[in-house]
Design an enzyme around this catalytic site. Sequence first.
Site, PDB file in Angstrom:
ATOM      1  N   GLY A   6       0.635  -1.239   0.149  1.00  0.00           N
ATOM      2  CA  GLY A   6      -0.045   0.069  -0.041  1.00  0.00           C
ATOM      3  C   GLY A   6       0.807   1.256   0.038  1.00  0.00           C
ATOM      4  O   GLY A   6       0.171   2.248  -0.223  1.00  0.00           O
ATOM      5  N   CYS A  60     -27.657  -8.228 -17.155  1.00  0.00           N
ATOM      6  CA  CYS A  60     -27.070  -7.934 -18.487  1.00  0.00           C
ATOM      7  C   CYS A  60     -27.967  -8.535 -19.615  1.00  0.00           C
ATOM      8  O   CYS A  60     -28.538  -9.477 -19.532  1.00  0.00           O
ATOM      9  CB  CYS A  60     -25.696  -8.727 -18.482  1.00  0.00           C
ATOM     10  SG  CYS A  60     -25.108  -8.766 -20.099  1.00  0.00           S
ATOM     11  N   CYS A  98     -22.640  -6.382 -19.288  1.00  0.00           N
ATOM     12  CA  CYS A  98     -21.663  -6.653 -18.653  1.00  0.00           C
ATOM     13  C   CYS A  98     -20.145  -5.647 -19.376  1.00  0.00           C
ATOM     14  O   CYS A  98     -20.102  -5.651 -20.414  1.00  0.00           O
ATOM     15  CB  CYS A  98     -21.053  -7.973 -18.751  1.00  0.00           C
ATOM     16  SG  CYS A  98     -22.236  -9.247 -18.013  1.00  0.00           S
ATOM     17  N   CYS A 151     -26.214 -11.442 -21.539  1.00  0.00           N
ATOM     18  CA  CYS A 151     -25.862 -12.724 -20.973  1.00  0.00           C
ATOM     19  C   CYS A 151     -26.847 -13.026 -19.632  1.00  0.00           C
ATOM     20  O   CYS A 151     -26.762 -14.263 -19.029  1.00  0.00           O
ATOM     21  CB  CYS A 151     -24.243 -13.051 -20.708  1.00  0.00           C
ATOM     22  SG  CYS A 151     -23.916 -11.939 -19.102  1.00  0.00           S
ATOM     23  N   CYS A 199     -18.745 -11.834 -20.252  1.00  0.00           N
ATOM     24  CA  CYS A 199     -20.066 -11.683 -21.024  1.00  0.00           C
ATOM     25  C   CYS A 199     -20.202 -12.744 -22.320  1.00  0.00           C
ATOM     26  O   CYS A 199     -20.736 -13.788 -22.172  1.00  0.00           O
ATOM     27  CB  CYS A 199     -20.423 -10.480 -21.537  1.00  0.00           C
ATOM     28  SG  CYS A 199     -22.174 -10.407 -21.907  1.00  0.00           S
TER      29      CYS A 199
END
Lengths: 306, 367, 204
Positions: free
Chosen positions: A40, A249, A274, A252, A280
């Site tokens: 980090g 979606c 998506c 899909c 997808c």
Amino acid sequence: MSVQTGSNNAPERYYNYAYLDEQTKRMIRRAILKALAIPGYQVPFGSREMPVPYGWGTGGIQLTAAIVGPDDVYKCIDQGADDTTNAVSIRQFFAKVADVETTEDTSEATIIQSRHRVPEKPLKAGQVMVLQVPQPEPLRFLEPRETETRAMHAYEEYGLQYVALYERVARVGRINAGAGHPVMVEERYLMSPSPIPAFDNPKLGFSEAIYLLGAGREKRIYAVPPYTRVRSLDFEDHPFAVQTWDENCALCGADDAYLDEVVLDDQGAKMYVCSDSHHCAERREAGHVGPMAGHQLAQAEKEPAQ
Amino acid sequence: MAYVAVKGGEKAISNAHKWLAEERRGDPAVTELEVAQLREQLSLAVDRVMGEGSCYDRDLAALAVKQARGDLPEAVFLVRAYRTTLPRFGASEPLDTVNMAVRRRVSAAFKDIPGGQVLGPTFDYTHRLLDFALAADGVLPPQAVLAEEPQAYPMPTIGSVFAHEDLLESDERTEDAPEPFDLTREPMSFPAGRDQRLQALARGDEGFLLSLAYSSQRGWGNTHPLCGEIRMGTVAVEFVPEELGFAIEVGDIIVTECQMLGGSKSSAETPPQYMRGYGLVFGHSERKAMSMAIVDRALRDNAAASGQVAPVQDEEFVLYHSDNVEASGFVQHLKLPHYVDFQADLQSIRRLRREFFQRQALKEAAE
Amino acid sequence: MSAALELEKIQPAFADPVRESQIAFRKIMEAVARPGTRADFGSDLHPPAGLGAAAANVALALLDFETPVWLDPALRGTDAEAWVRFHCGCPLTVDPAAAAFAIVTDAKTAPRLDSFNLGDARYPDRSTTVILQVESLDDGEAVILSGPGVKDVIAVAPSGLPETFWGQMQDNNAKFQFGVDVLIVSGSALTAVPRSSNIQIQGG
């Protein structure tokens, strides 16, 4: 099917393998190791001018160039999609300068470079997720001076961030995490996850893969090793929450993916699909159908790349 | 469908590049520009690209200007991206501008100074009237008359003029000075040393530095600058190879140098003395050299913590934002798709609007 | 410190530096990202006595003119020193606190870990990376690592370490964000214990 072999431009290539000279690669590699050892924390590095503009992925490109080898399989996405222009451009760059196989398939990639998204499919050991970062400093919009923000990280003074977050809660009634919502890594360093949507924040914690984040213009590299605690900032009474959609979606039918809103006309008609184009396509191939399956969008994505 | 257009893909990119090349060439009935023509006849564009590209190579810079269709920051970017791949041998010896073969040298500090005022090839005192004769082909310009006496060499400097009175702070070389900071190898760090600052300013965008210098003249961090000296001409570049241990000349370059006198410093221990702002750029660019010198001088006030800080005196503000390759890239990256973060934003604003109207409806029902 | 090198005595390094540095680095990166796991560099490289294949791979992959290196006194003036100087071009230092990297051949006589550079509060990345050569990675007293990069816990048991070593490593971890990062090597094998790893000494 989606794997393409890069053009073989060794040994008479004009630039070094993977574009960067070896000394630059070593400098970046050393920065990566320190970044992994201090999860980090933003390691300053001698970022070079790259042949694409600052802000267009120079940090991610330098990270990839420093780690990539001809045995890698490289995937590059922008906004989750493999076929967005900048992703195509960067993918072509590495196919040319690093003789690397490219793919759209998340599971067969060893290096995934991305801008603004993490793929839906969980990442595995052996994969490296490279995120392009425009502004690595989570505190920058609260404190413009680097000398100040660096001291805040040094002494773990993150009060300013919590005050800003609290003010937002007071204003809109919730944490309201959009994109680039800050995280605490191992409860020590405040980190910008890059402008990924809050939806993707949970993927950074306890992943099997290595996350490397690179900011070329700001000249910083940072990292999240596998199995690392990453907490999206929030308050007990106002918990962090990811985005959800009422819709699935359209292509899909996925009900658990990040969706793009596609405007169909100027009368308000729209569809949701998506954002992760490979996810997808893979679902559609497996027989999943959404309410607008067969829409031309699904066709357009199947056109072979030239 | 807009969405499909955004997902242009490889074919679209390749076609866009072809179209760009066509536009660069323009009407094929018009003779194509040669790089040598640009190098010779757009020499100040070439100078700017060398300076901000931080790579002294007239032919490369001219090629970059041609490739960039005359877009100078784009040409600077091309040169930088090339430069970064070159091996680095080390730092040259400091340029000896005292021994410059001077083509132009003026001082605003004195009516006449040793060595004289040498105007040289300058736009100053030209009347800015379009010269339609240039639009006609094949007109050779009149030759400038050679001076009767040879110019002083070495040309005395503003520093040497003041030397006997010690009125100007010294700029003598530090013995065993450490190798200078190199921004092309290390990221910016603060507080910045003067070496780091001068390198950043020398590579900085001319327009940005010009506006900062101007803001200082208008009172936003005034340093009362006075143009001590501007000189432009040829200097030798010397380098000490590790294996030889002595300096060898690796070439001659043309530079513009500006010594700006500004404000005086004094304390209980030191007598009052003028301070310097310094500008040095590749090629001939007085606007850039003078702007750089004013900004350098203004930033020295920040180091002295003068209290209220104007933009030109704020080193993080100036040094972080002067590089036009960084600035241009980041501003223009907004052209890249941002629909994932925009979707997150849209969701949030729609929800806030919904809540707003719910509150209103409740209020109306209550009334 | 910079006596002339006898070039004819220097053994070769990577046959294909670009490719082999990349392979070596990826192994080091995975090892640092996953403390306690094992990387193996194979036996293609034949560094001079005093340097194992793993230590030599790390040196070739990471050292250059920008990294001052502290060499164990046992290596000074040896073929190993000449090999590192020639192939890496790195400056040498006798001051542990000035070292970006340190190559330790005998942990028992080495300076305490906290005499190396522990980094700066603002720039903890400026700390020394210690390449610690040990007898074996297997036959010693096991300690348990946890923290970033470790799924639950993982045991490491290098041998040939002084008794105080793991105590020093615990202190090193307790100072986080300060601290050195240690690459423990033996022969062609490497395991990393960065400053972020929490260390539990068995029965201790």
